[in-house]
Design a protein around this motif. Sequence first.
Motif, PDB file in Angstrom:
ATOM      1  N   LEU A 252      39.811  47.458  24.206  1.00  0.00           N
ATOM      2  CA  LEU A 252      39.585  46.018  24.021  1.00  0.00           C
ATOM      3  C   LEU A 252      38.530  45.729  22.954  1.00  0.00           C
ATOM      4  O   LEU A 252      38.574  44.678  22.313  1.00  0.00           O
ATOM      5  CB  LEU A 252      39.144  45.379  25.343  1.00  0.00           C
ATOM      6  CG  LEU A 252      40.112  45.464  26.517  1.00  0.00           C
ATOM      7  CD1 LEU A 252      39.513  44.773  27.729  1.00  0.00           C
ATOM      8  CD2 LEU A 252      41.459  44.854  26.162  1.00  0.00           C
ATOM      9  N   LEU A 253      37.588  46.633  22.768  1.00  0.00           N
ATOM     10  CA  LEU A 253      36.468  46.387  21.854  1.00  0.00           C
ATOM     11  C   LEU A 253      36.909  46.032  20.430  1.00  0.00           C
ATOM     12  O   LEU A 253      36.296  45.160  19.804  1.00  0.00           O
ATOM     13  CB  LEU A 253      35.529  47.596  21.829  1.00  0.00           C
ATOM     14  CG  LEU A 253      34.757  47.871  23.124  1.00  0.00           C
ATOM     15  CD1 LEU A 253      33.987  49.188  23.013  1.00  0.00           C
ATOM     16  CD2 LEU A 253      33.801  46.732  23.453  1.00  0.00           C
ATOM     17  N   LEU A 272      26.654  49.016  25.677  1.00  0.00           N
ATOM     18  CA  LEU A 272      26.107  48.759  24.341  1.00  0.00           C
ATOM     19  C   LEU A 272      26.390  49.928  23.412  1.00  0.00           C
ATOM     20  O   LEU A 272      26.788  49.736  22.253  1.00  0.00           O
ATOM     21  CB  LEU A 272      24.598  48.509  24.430  1.00  0.00           C
ATOM     22  CG  LEU A 272      23.856  48.402  23.094  1.00  0.00           C
ATOM     23  CD1 LEU A 272      24.416  47.286  22.220  1.00  0.00           C
ATOM     24  CD2 LEU A 272      22.351  48.209  23.326  1.00  0.00           C
ATOM     25  N   MET A 273      26.227  51.146  23.898  1.00  0.00           N
ATOM     26  CA  MET A 273      26.493  52.309  23.057  1.00  0.00           C
ATOM     27  C   MET A 273      27.966  52.387  22.677  1.00  0.00           C
ATOM     28  O   MET A 273      28.305  52.739  21.545  1.00  0.00           O
ATOM     29  CB  MET A 273      26.032  53.579  23.765  1.00  0.00           C
ATOM     30  CG  MET A 273      24.514  53.653  23.925  1.00  0.00           C
ATOM     31  SD  MET A 273      23.925  55.241  24.586  1.00  0.00           S
ATOM     32  CE  MET A 273      24.338  55.040  26.310  1.00  0.00           C
ATOM     33  N   ALA A 277      29.402  52.236  18.856  1.00  0.00           N
ATOM     34  CA  ALA A 277      30.282  53.293  18.365  1.00  0.00           C
ATOM     35  C   ALA A 277      31.601  52.735  17.857  1.00  0.00           C
ATOM     36  O   ALA A 277      32.254  53.342  17.005  1.00  0.00           O
ATOM     37  CB  ALA A 277      30.527  54.318  19.468  1.00  0.00           C
ATOM     38  N   SER A 278      31.993  51.560  18.372  1.00  0.00           N
ATOM     39  CA  SER A 278      33.216  50.908  17.915  1.00  0.00           C
ATOM     40  C   SER A 278      32.997  50.058  16.673  1.00  0.00           C
ATOM     41  O   SER A 278      33.947  49.432  16.185  1.00  0.00           O
ATOM     42  CB  SER A 278      33.777  50.022  19.046  1.00  0.00           C
ATOM     43  OG  SER A 278      34.160  50.817  20.139  1.00  0.00           O
ATOM     44  N   ARG A 326      28.127  43.895   7.760  1.00  0.00           N
ATOM     45  CA  ARG A 326      26.960  44.738   7.459  1.00  0.00           C
ATOM     46  C   ARG A 326      26.364  45.336   8.722  1.00  0.00           C
ATOM     47  O   ARG A 326      26.097  46.542   8.791  1.00  0.00           O
ATOM     48  CB  ARG A 326      25.907  43.900   6.726  1.00  0.00           C
ATOM     49  CG  ARG A 326      24.584  44.636   6.511  1.00  0.00           C
ATOM     50  CD  ARG A 326      23.621  43.824   5.674  1.00  0.00           C
ATOM     51  NE  ARG A 326      23.222  42.578   6.311  1.00  0.00           N
ATOM     52  CZ  ARG A 326      22.280  42.480   7.255  1.00  0.00           C
ATOM     53  NH1 ARG A 326      21.671  43.586   7.699  1.00  0.00           N
ATOM     54  NH2 ARG A 326      21.949  41.313   7.755  1.00  0.00           N
ATOM     55  N   MET A 327      26.181  44.516   9.744  1.00  0.00           N
ATOM     56  CA  MET A 327      25.566  45.012  10.982  1.00  0.00           C
ATOM     57  C   MET A 327      26.508  45.932  11.741  1.00  0.00           C
ATOM     58  O   MET A 327      26.067  46.908  12.356  1.00  0.00           O
ATOM     59  CB  MET A 327      25.146  43.829  11.856  1.00  0.00           C
ATOM     60  CG  MET A 327      23.975  43.042  11.310  1.00  0.00           C
ATOM     61  SD  MET A 327      23.411  41.799  12.506  1.00  0.00           S
ATOM     62  CE  MET A 327      21.992  41.137  11.622  1.00  0.00           C
ATOM     63  N   GLY A 328      27.809  45.632  11.701  1.00  0.00           N
ATOM     64  CA  GLY A 328      28.767  46.501  12.373  1.00  0.00           C
ATOM     65  C   GLY A 328      28.800  47.891  11.761  1.00  0.00           C
ATOM     66  O   GLY A 328      28.871  48.898  12.486  1.00  0.00           O
ATOM     67  N   ALA A 329      28.732  47.963  10.428  1.00  0.00           N
ATOM     68  CA  ALA A 329      28.713  49.267   9.764  1.00  0.00           C
ATOM     69  C   ALA A 329      27.448  50.033  10.127  1.00  0.00           C
ATOM     70  O   ALA A 329      27.486  51.247  10.366  1.00  0.00           O
ATOM     71  CB  ALA A 329      28.818  49.077   8.251  1.00  0.00           C
TER      72      ALA A 329
END
Length: 357
Positions: A252-253, A272-273, A277-278, A326-329
Amino acid sequence: MLWLAKGLGRGGAEQLLLNCVRHADRSRYDIEVAYVLPHKDALVPALEAAGVPVHCLGGAPGRRWPLRLRALLAERRYDLVHTHMPVPAVAARLLRPGGGRRPRLVHTEHNLWERYRLPTRWANALTYGRNDAVVAVSHAVAAGVGRRRAGDWLTVVHHGPDLGGAPSGPAARRAARAELGLPEDALVVGTVGNLTAKKDQATLLAAFALLRDKEPDARLVLVGSGPLEAELRARAGDGVLFAGMRADVPALLPGWDVFCLSSRQEGLPVALMEAMASGLPSVVTRVGGMPEILDDDVEGRLVPPGDPARLADALAELADPVRRGRMGAAARERAGSFDVAGAQRAIERVYARVLAN
């Protein structure tokens, strides 16, 4: 050895047991698992599929589970018992024979002591010295434990997620949104956790209502169940989806844009981890071990607990797709340091040390 837990539902601490089993040195350690609450058994099939015998200590009447634990310890004669959650841990400490004889006791502390009810804190405090070693899931958790005894008795181990090749990319995003009935172009905020006061989804619902003033098409997905579900449903406005307890969270993430935790207390949440990681940016409260793995304005935003306005402002910042990207990367890169196999090796070094004494 025996791993002892209160339940085997889909909570973060329970999921860590399954993750660690998959990476344990099974040539060296014969692992069995026991749990107290029979209705919390969602992970039992996965543990048994991994070749781990599972013992349910509960049943009618449930108050007899300590007697069943005592019988199990006498029958199986374990070399080591690794406890999780304070109530079964207290029982194991009291049931161990005197004089330091086996089984050795290792305890993993998943939460801040302030979370526990007063009787639990007292029982924990009175028996804690019987542990041969303690593992804390974060430095924040260790800070509370460390006041009770000095030396190498205490070890901090940051665990990690085990996503098992979970899907990613545009196709996974479309599939996840279709599964949840979410619009393809909506801003989607997701959270995972039991619906309890500790997780404080009430603050998240209030913040999301403020966010909808700026992002009227936004959606909020709450994965989990718990005693506050009816109350939270009554508080929820438009755009909120209660998805219930799910076994497919990693799938789902990819359908979410932002992960959020509004918790008032945490140890170090597996959810959160997994989100990091996703490749999801996160907005989480500055509590427990979360600031240890997420830097503000790098992998996401840290906000004070219990402040809907600050939480809404942080979520609104991440409505910007460039900022999210940017934050996701950065989150995905940071998650490269999460190592469940390495965490299990660190725990096994603790086992070796206490068994050698």
